[in-house]
Write a protein that holds these residues in place. Sequence first.
Motif, PDB file in Angstrom:
ATOM      1  N   VAL A  44      28.547  -8.405 -32.542  1.00  0.00           N
ATOM      2  CA  VAL A  44      27.803  -7.160 -32.752  1.00  0.00           C
ATOM      3  C   VAL A  44      28.200  -6.132 -31.699  1.00  0.00           C
ATOM      4  N   ASP A  45      27.689  -4.913 -31.868  1.00  0.00           N
ATOM      5  CA  ASP A  45      27.928  -3.854 -30.891  1.00  0.00           C
ATOM      6  C   ASP A  45      26.753  -3.774 -29.908  1.00  0.00           C
ATOM      7  N   SER A  46      26.868  -2.888 -28.940  1.00  0.00           N
ATOM      8  CA  SER A  46      25.838  -2.756 -27.883  1.00  0.00           C
ATOM      9  C   SER A  46      24.474  -2.355 -28.431  1.00  0.00           C
ATOM     10  N   ASP A  47      24.462  -1.440 -29.380  1.00  0.00           N
ATOM     11  CA  ASP A  47      23.184  -0.996 -29.939  1.00  0.00           C
ATOM     12  C   ASP A  47      22.452  -2.142 -30.635  1.00  0.00           C
ATOM     13  N   LEU A  52      18.147  -6.312 -30.533  1.00  0.00           N
ATOM     14  CA  LEU A  52      17.738  -7.723 -30.601  1.00  0.00           C
ATOM     15  C   LEU A  52      17.067  -8.178 -29.308  1.00  0.00           C
ATOM     16  N   ASN A  53      17.591  -7.747 -28.174  1.00  0.00           N
ATOM     17  CA  ASN A  53      16.981  -8.082 -26.884  1.00  0.00           C
ATOM     18  C   ASN A  53      15.557  -7.540 -26.802  1.00  0.00           C
ATOM     19  N   LYS A  54      15.396  -6.313 -27.248  1.00  0.00           N
ATOM     20  CA  LYS A  54      14.080  -5.685 -27.210  1.00  0.00           C
ATOM     21  C   LYS A  54      13.102  -6.428 -28.116  1.00  0.00           C
ATOM     22  N   GLU A  55      13.553  -6.764 -29.310  1.00  0.00           N
ATOM     23  CA  GLU A  55      12.687  -7.412 -30.289  1.00  0.00           C
ATOM     24  C   GLU A  55      12.320  -8.843 -29.905  1.00  0.00           C
ATOM     25  N   ASP A  60      14.791  -4.403 -22.405  1.00  0.00           N
ATOM     26  CA  ASP A  60      15.193  -3.097 -22.913  1.00  0.00           C
ATOM     27  C   ASP A  60      16.605  -2.704 -22.449  1.00  0.00           C
ATOM     28  N   ASN A  61      17.560  -3.576 -22.679  1.00  0.00           N
ATOM     29  CA  ASN A  61      18.963  -3.251 -22.429  1.00  0.00           C
ATOM     30  C   ASN A  61      19.859  -4.265 -23.152  1.00  0.00           C
TER      31      ASN A  61
END
Length: 154
Positions: A44-47, A52-55, A60-61
């Motif tokens: 995947v890309d950074s966004d 996914l990290n946030k969810e 939050d990064n």
Amino acid sequence: MNLLIDNQTNEDINLQKTLEKVIKEVLRVKDIDESKCEISLSFVDSDTIHSLNKEYRNVDNPTDVLSFPIEDFANEDIEKILEKDYLMLGDVIICVDIAKNQAQYLGHSFEREIMYLTCHSMLHLLGYDHIDEADKKLMRECEKEVMKNLGVFK
């Protein structure tokens, strides 16, 4: 072994054979029968990894990799898990953008970085972690063994 690869980026990532070698070596070192294992690997890309990290982790990064184990090797009877006829080990998600940056920063190839991140993630699926120093040391030793066996570390 059933390896499902999903490339959600515009990058041409033609590393399936290499990644299969990494995964098979991790399973061999951990004495797990590869023939009954299934792993899902997504690029995947950074966004996407940031989201996914946030969810899933309330972080939050973006990070280089996320692992979502299905079996609980850290807290369950490993022998009981290994007796199963089929092992869905889990999902590995690798951020291509961060892997490229890390490879450049560390002065090695993108392929080598993806190999390391795959090894690292596989160990997470098998219950390894690096939260405390003792666990981190065990995980790093296993990573080094696998990568050395693959001819990546000397």
